[in-house]
Write a protein that holds these residues in place. Structure first.
Motif, mmCIF file in Angstrom:
data_model
loop_
_atom_site.group_PDB
_atom_site.id
_atom_site.type_symbol
_atom_site.label_atom_id
_atom_site.label_comp_id
_atom_site.label_asym_id
_atom_site.label_seq_id
_atom_site.Cartn_x
_atom_site.Cartn_y
_atom_site.Cartn_z
ATOM 1 N N THR A 53 2.948 -5.855 -2.180
ATOM 2 C CA THR A 53 3.423 -6.767 -3.222
ATOM 3 C C THR A 53 2.614 -8.057 -3.216
ATOM 4 O OG1 THR A 53 5.637 -5.832 -3.070
ATOM 5 C CG2 THR A 53 5.453 -8.005 -4.087
ATOM 6 N N GLU A 106 10.764 0.825 -4.953
ATOM 7 C CA GLU A 106 10.409 0.488 -3.570
ATOM 8 C C GLU A 106 11.328 1.190 -2.569
ATOM 9 O OE1 GLU A 106 7.726 -0.996 -2.441
ATOM 10 O OE2 GLU A 106 7.011 -1.374 -4.468
ATOM 11 N N TYR A 147 1.663 8.035 -3.384
ATOM 12 C CA TYR A 147 2.176 6.998 -4.284
ATOM 13 C C TYR A 147 1.661 7.142 -5.711
ATOM 14 C CZ TYR A 147 5.243 4.266 -1.384
ATOM 15 O OH TYR A 147 6.323 3.854 -0.634
ATOM 16 N N SER A 150 5.273 -2.520 2.238
ATOM 17 C CA SER A 150 5.810 -2.831 0.915
ATOM 18 C C SER A 150 5.611 -4.312 0.605
ATOM 19 C CB SER A 150 7.291 -2.463 0.870
ATOM 20 O OG SER A 150 7.816 -2.719 -0.399
#
Length: 143
Positions: free
Chosen positions: A49, A15, A118, A45
């Motif tokens: 999550t 992260e 990503y 982030s």
């Protein structure tokens, strides 16, 4: 298997490194302030999550109800990944439009670019992580 401490190191490293790379990259591309981009990245982030947690529970419940099993075939894994990313896009595009004063198409393009980044980043990070922190060989039990 990795230890719990190793998993935490992996997740936090992933992260933080990803956030730094994204913030610096977007700063270079867009010229937006690092602090402004850093806040957006941190929000994303946390959102990703949370979405990961909620989405996986929902997907597994849907699989269980529809198929009686949560075992994923390759096509189901692809569907799982695509729907996860689509859900994240739906959540992040309006925020990007507002936070960075972008049009829908600019925000969509940027968000798709982040998804592609990503995907590549996760592959490279995990490969390097496994190289730098190899899983210890299991000890054989002697009887």
């Amino acid at each position: 298997m990795r230890t719990q401490a190793d998993r935490w190191r992996h997740a936090i490293g992933f992260e933080l490194t990803g956030l730094i790379l994204v913030v610096l990259g977007l700063n270079w591309i867009l010229g937006a302030g690092i602090g402004h981009l850093g806040v957006m990245g941190a929000i994303f982030s946390v959102l990703a999550t949370f979405w990961n947690y909620v989405y996986n529970i929902g997907f597994d419940k849907a699989m269980l109800a529809r198929r009686g099993s949560v075992i994923k075939t390759l096509p189901l894994r692809l569907l799982h990944a695509l729907l996860f990313e689509a859900g994240l896009l739906v959540a992040t595009i309006p925020f990007i439009m507002w936070w960075l004063s972008m049009s829908f198409w600019q925000a969509l393009s940027m968000d798709i670019g982040l998804v592609i980044f990503y995907l590549i980043y996760a592959f490279v990070y995990n490969w390097l992580y496994d190289y730098l922190f190899p899983i210890p060989a299991p000890h054989s039990k002697q009887g």
